[in-house]
Design an enzyme around this catalytic site. Structure first.
Site, PDB file in Angstrom:
ATOM      1  CB  SER A  13      23.231  94.177   5.382  1.00 40.22           C
ATOM      2  OG  SER A  13      23.699  93.236   6.541  1.00 40.22           O
ATOM      3  CG  HIS A  38      27.245  92.222   3.581  1.00 43.88           C
ATOM      4  ND1 HIS A  38      28.631  92.141   3.108  1.00 43.88           N
ATOM      5  CD2 HIS A  38      26.911  92.377   5.355  1.00 43.88           C
ATOM      6  CE1 HIS A  38      28.983  91.806   4.218  1.00 43.88           C
ATOM      7  NE2 HIS A  38      28.102  92.277   4.910  1.00 43.88           N
ATOM      8  CG  ASP A  40      26.694  90.908   7.868  1.00 42.22           C
ATOM      9  OD1 ASP A  40      27.621  91.242   7.881  1.00 42.22           O
ATOM     10  OD2 ASP A  40      25.724  92.408   7.623  1.00 42.22           O
ATOM     11  CG  MET A  42      27.340  88.281  12.984  1.00 47.41           C
ATOM     12  SD  MET A  42      26.703  90.013  14.181  1.00 47.41           S
ATOM     13  CE  MET A  42      26.619  90.588  12.893  1.00 47.41           C
ATOM     14  CG  HIS A  71      30.992  90.380   7.168  1.00 50.65           C
ATOM     15  ND1 HIS A  71      30.814  91.760   7.478  1.00 50.65           N
ATOM     16  CD2 HIS A  71      32.323  90.415   8.105  1.00 50.65           C
ATOM     17  CE1 HIS A  71      31.800  92.622   8.706  1.00 50.65           C
ATOM     18  NE2 HIS A  71      32.338  91.634   8.309  1.00 50.65           N
ATOM     19  CG  MET A  73      31.871  90.433  11.508  1.00 48.65           C
ATOM     20  SD  MET A  73      30.245  91.201  11.278  1.00 48.65           S
ATOM     21  CE  MET A  73      29.033  90.365  10.032  1.00 48.65           C
ATOM     22  CG  MET A 142      33.651  96.228   9.030  1.00 43.72           C
ATOM     23  SD  MET A 142      32.566  94.887  10.491  1.00 43.72           S
ATOM     24  CE  MET A 142      31.168  96.379  10.221  1.00 43.72           C
ATOM     25  CG  ASP A 180      29.358  95.975   7.372  1.00 47.11           C
ATOM     26  OD1 ASP A 180      28.515  96.947   6.283  1.00 47.11           O
ATOM     27  OD2 ASP A 180      29.807  94.286   7.058  1.00 47.11           O
TER      28      ASP A 180
HETATM   29  C1  DX5 Z   1      27.793  95.130  11.460  1.00 49.57           C
HETATM   30  C2  DX5 Z   1      27.205  94.573   9.621  1.00 49.57           C
HETATM   31  C3  DX5 Z   1      26.809  95.334   8.338  1.00 49.57           C
HETATM   32  C4  DX5 Z   1      25.550  95.621   8.868  1.00 49.57           C
HETATM   33  C5  DX5 Z   1      25.042  96.766   8.194  1.00 49.57           C
HETATM   34  O1  DX5 Z   1      28.543  94.365  11.755  1.00 49.57           O
HETATM   35  O2  DX5 Z   1      28.894  93.975   9.266  1.00 49.57           O
HETATM   36  O3  DX5 Z   1      27.085  94.681   7.195  1.00 49.57           O
HETATM   37  O4  DX5 Z   1      24.319  94.833   8.417  1.00 49.57           O
HETATM   38  O5  DX5 Z   1      24.256  97.408   8.689  1.00 49.57           O
HETATM   39  P1  DX5 Z   1      24.107  98.699   8.864  1.00 49.57           P
HETATM   40  O6  DX5 Z   1      23.715  99.395   7.043  1.00 49.57           O
HETATM   41  O7  DX5 Z   1      22.421  99.163   9.205  1.00 49.57           O
HETATM   42  O8  DX5 Z   1      24.842  99.975   9.643  1.00 49.57           O
HETATM   43 ZN    ZN Z   2      28.483  92.932   7.236  1.00 50.19          ZN
END
Ligand code: DX5
Ligand code: ZN
Length: 232
Positions: A13, A38, A40, A42, A71, A73, A142, A180
């Site tokens: 990620s 991956h 993220d 947000m 991903h 969010m 998650m 995740d």
């Molecule tokens: C959290 C994200 C994850 C995050 C995971 O909201 O969806 O993808 O980057 O990071 P680690 O592996 O450090 O928990």
């Molecule tokens: Zn994620």
């Protein structure tokens, strides 16, 4: 007799990487044995944090051949799936808890030509995503509350991984079961044992303790160990 083996995907990620050197982070993942990246996204609304949008996805797309697992969010995935596909996302993963009707989001993602993923937060029951399983390519469970990297893995989500695995196996679906959040070698083994096949790894890949390739090798050994002891 050997067990039929499923492909196990390691997806670093980029949220945990140095944002000033994302190209290097992507290259290190690619040459270090990652299977995907991956990313993220947000929006500061669905989750309290704000990360990045399509322009950054396009910049990463330009420097790697790895599949990009996006991903989302965000509260309104319908508004943005076209932009993230155009930016180069291979799989667009939306949240079942977003404000848009899930079946419409699935259809919109499919129409872009991307693979479809559906994610559930820790408190959301597996039953919420179950009816969509025949239509999707990835179920993302998650294992932390979404919003930040570096949190502790929540083992209470593992029954949802087992349920997803069993349901997909019963319909002979090739869809991926992703885990995740808080995935480190020990928890990766647990998740693989429960039937996960796609492992999102932030801080366990990008950290100051080891090189990216060494960290990926440790994670690879951990997931293979779990898959060996786990379900066939
Ligand atoms: C959290 C994200 C994850 C995050 C995971 O909201 O969806 O993808 O980057 O990071 P680690 O592996 O450090 O928990
Ligand atoms: Zn994620």
């Amino acid at each position: 007799m050997s067990l039929p083996s499923r492909r196990l995907w390691l997806a670093p990620s980029l949220l945990s990487a140095d944002f000033a050197a994302l190209g290097d982070a992507a290259h290190a993942a690619e040459s270090g044995g990652a299977d995907a990246l991956h990313l993220d996204v947000m929006d500061g609304h669905f989750v309290p944090n704000i990360s990045f949008g399509p322009a950054l996805v396009a910049a990463v797309r330009a420097v790697t051949k790895l599949p990009l697992d996006i991903h989302l969010m965000i509260s309104h995935p319908l508004r943005y799936v076209g932009a993230f596909r155009k930016a180069g996302g291979d799989t667009l993963v939306f949240h079942m808890e977003s404000d848009d009707p899930p079946r419409e989001v699935v259809r919109a993602i499919r129409d872009t030509g991307a693979a479809v993923g559906a994610a559930i937060r820790p408190p959301t029951p597996f039953e919420s995503v179950e009816p969509l399983l025949p239509e999707i390519d990835e179920v993302l469970v998650m294992s932390v509350h979404p919003g930040f990297s570096g949190q502790r893995f929540l083992p209470e989500v593992l029954p949802k991984v087992r349920a997803a695995r069993a349901a997909l196996d019963s319909m002979r679906s090739p869809a991926l079961v992703s885990i995740d959040g808080g995935v480190v070698p020990e928890t990766a083994t647990e998740a693989a044992r429960a039937g996960a096949t796609f492992f999102v790894c932030g801080n366990s890949v990008y950290n100051t303790l080891g090189r990216v390739d060494e960290n990926l090798a440790r994670l690879r050994a951990a997931v293979e160990r779990g898959a060996r002891d786990g379900v066939p």
